[in-house]
Scaffold this motif. Structure first.
Motif, PDB file in Angstrom:
ATOM      1  N   SER A   1      -3.323   1.190   4.969  1.00 36.33           N
ATOM      2  CA  SER A   1      -2.420   0.076   5.247  1.00 36.33           C
ATOM      3  C   SER A   1      -1.114   0.278   4.491  1.00 36.33           C
ATOM      4  O   SER A   1      -1.122   0.721   3.343  1.00 36.33           O
ATOM      5  CB  SER A   1      -3.077  -1.236   4.827  1.00 36.33           C
TER       6      SER A   1
ATOM      7  N   GLU B   1       2.666  -1.558   3.587  1.00 35.47           N
ATOM      8  CA  GLU B   1       3.393  -2.835   3.606  1.00 35.47           C
ATOM      9  C   GLU B   1       4.707  -2.694   2.847  1.00 35.47           C
ATOM     10  O   GLU B   1       4.834  -3.170   1.733  1.00 35.47           O
ATOM     11  CB  GLU B   1       2.510  -3.928   2.976  1.00 35.47           C
TER      12      GLU B   1
ATOM     13  N   HIS C   1      -5.142  -7.821  10.395  1.00 34.61           N
ATOM     14  CA  HIS C   1      -3.774  -8.347  10.333  1.00 34.61           C
ATOM     15  C   HIS C   1      -3.844  -9.853  10.071  1.00 34.61           C
ATOM     16  O   HIS C   1      -4.734 -10.534  10.573  1.00 34.61           O
ATOM     17  CB  HIS C   1      -3.028  -8.081  11.638  1.00 34.61           C
TER      18      HIS C   1
ATOM     19  N   LYS D   1       4.122  -7.884   8.544  1.00 38.03           N
ATOM     20  CA  LYS D   1       4.934  -6.797   7.959  1.00 38.03           C
ATOM     21  C   LYS D   1       4.099  -5.571   7.612  1.00 38.03           C
ATOM     22  O   LYS D   1       4.551  -4.677   6.910  1.00 38.03           O
ATOM     23  CB  LYS D   1       5.678  -7.258   6.695  1.00 38.03           C
ATOM     24  N   LYS D   2       2.858  -5.544   8.092  1.00 39.44           N
ATOM     25  CA  LYS D   2       1.943  -4.448   7.754  1.00 39.44           C
ATOM     26  C   LYS D   2       1.794  -3.478   8.911  1.00 39.44           C
ATOM     27  O   LYS D   2       1.784  -3.886  10.081  1.00 39.44           O
ATOM     28  CB  LYS D   2       0.552  -5.019   7.462  1.00 39.44           C
TER      29      LYS D   2
END
Length: 361
Positions: free
Chosen positions: A242, A244, A202, A227-228
């Motif tokens: 991941s 986003e 992160h 925002k992930k």
């Protein structure tokens, strides 16, 4: 005095800058390629598939219990596996263990810091973990003796370099998973306090985490201020997926009961559903009228409903398949900060900045 620049150093700098630019460009093209690959798999929307499914009828949920006793904002709560006890933590530094049936307080601990942002019940029901602005995660063993001084038996397990945002025991009392404002998650051994694995990926504060539901599940999901939402392998420490698509901080993540998907709640006023096998976002739960962030999310036991606690003091209940809101629950007098379904699925508990917790069913 004459300053001479070393021509070699200058060319090195230029080369470094050029390689950085090239690498950035390469990473952008790879990202675009990834998105294209994802798009190829995207054949149909979830709500279109769900059109043939019967809608949910009217259902009525009310506040059945109100737990009063915190002197300040309730920040976190967790259910015990016995489906009856609850641990909650608040801004005033208090951690309280409640009997949700009788609303009695069974244990209370005053932490050395305020803003106790994380608390968790051990799977055995014999201990609770908590932490916050002290950058630590502390474990308190619970005993049947009501007069026992819990603080004396406190064990500091985890140490981060910034505030503790969430903690959760793995499938045993022996290991604990933490997330922190230092941008990392970490797995710790409770007995020795040893760091077993750290998770870096992160780019900002990690705000939330959730363990995969299966007993053998060696993965967890985390969300943060970058925002992930990242899926991690606990054994290797690697980020394996991941996502986003949120436009602001992710405040809460929760696995779908089957473990094949997860939901997230964000300051962008939406909740979203991500399918791990399709490797993409499959639904957005939002309305024009909802302009405040979602602080906490959880699924019903069947996975058909998604409960979302919001900063406008309400709890919205969403039909996961159809993407529509089926109910809105009023009662709290300040923002809803935490929300968890009970282990047997018969009720859920919400905590709020109005200093109370409410049990809904």
């Amino acid at each position: 005095m004459i300053f001479t620049t070393n021509p070699e150093m200058a060319t090195q700098e230029v080369q470094q800058n050029e390689t950085l630019t090239n690498l950035k460009a390469e990473s952008d093209t790879l990202k675009t390629k990834l998105e294209d690959e994802r798009a190829k798999l995207h054949d149909v929307e979830l709500h279109q598939v769900a059109e043939k499914v019967d809608g949910l009828g009217q259902f009525i949920m009310k506040t059945r219990r109100t737990l009063k006793g915190h002197g300040n904002k309730v920040l976190c709560m967790d259910w015990c596996k016995d489906k009856r006890r609850i641990v909650s933590s608040s801004q005033d530094g208090k951690v309280i263990v409640w009997d949700a049936f009788t609303t009695n307080k069974e244990h209370a601990v005053t932490m050395p810091c305020t803003w106790v942002m994380a608390c968790a019940y051990a799977p055995s029901g014999c201990a609770v973990a908590c932490g916050g602005l002290d950058n630590k995660c502390s474990v308190y063993p619970l005993s049947l003796d009501k007069n026992e001084n819990l603080a004396a038996k406190k064990k500091s397990v985890a140490m981060h370099t910034n505030y503790l945002s969430a903690c959760s025991f793995t499938n045993s009392d022996m290991q604990i998973l933490t997330s922190s404002g230092d941008g990392t998650c970490a797995l710790w051994d409770v007995e020795s306090g040893q760091l077993l694995q750290s998770f870096h990926g992160h780019a900002a504060d990690v705000l939330c985490l959730d363990l995969a539901p299966s007993e053998t599940g060696n993965t967890f999901v985390s969300g943060g201020c970058d925002k992930k939402a990242n899926i991690w392998d606990m054994r290797s420490g690697q980020c394996i997926q991941s996502f986003e698509t949120h436009e602001s901080d992710i405040n809460s993540v929760r696995y779908y009961p089957s473990g094949d998907a997860f939901a997230s709640g964000s300051d962008d006023a939406t909740c979203r559903l991500y399918d791990l096998r399709a490797d993409r976002e499959v639904a957005i739960y939002s309305k024009e009228s909802i302009i405040f962030g979602a602080s906490s999310v959880d699924f019903s036991l069947s996975g058909r409903l998604l409960f979302g606690g919001y900063n406008d003091y309400t709890i919205n209940v969403w039909d996961v398949l159809k993407g529509t809101r089926v109910s809105i629950l009023f009662g709290h007098e300040n923002r809803v900060s935490t929300l968890r379904l009970s282990p047997d699925g018969t009720a859920f508990c919400s905590g709020s900045w109005d200093h109370t917790l409410r049990i809904w069913a």
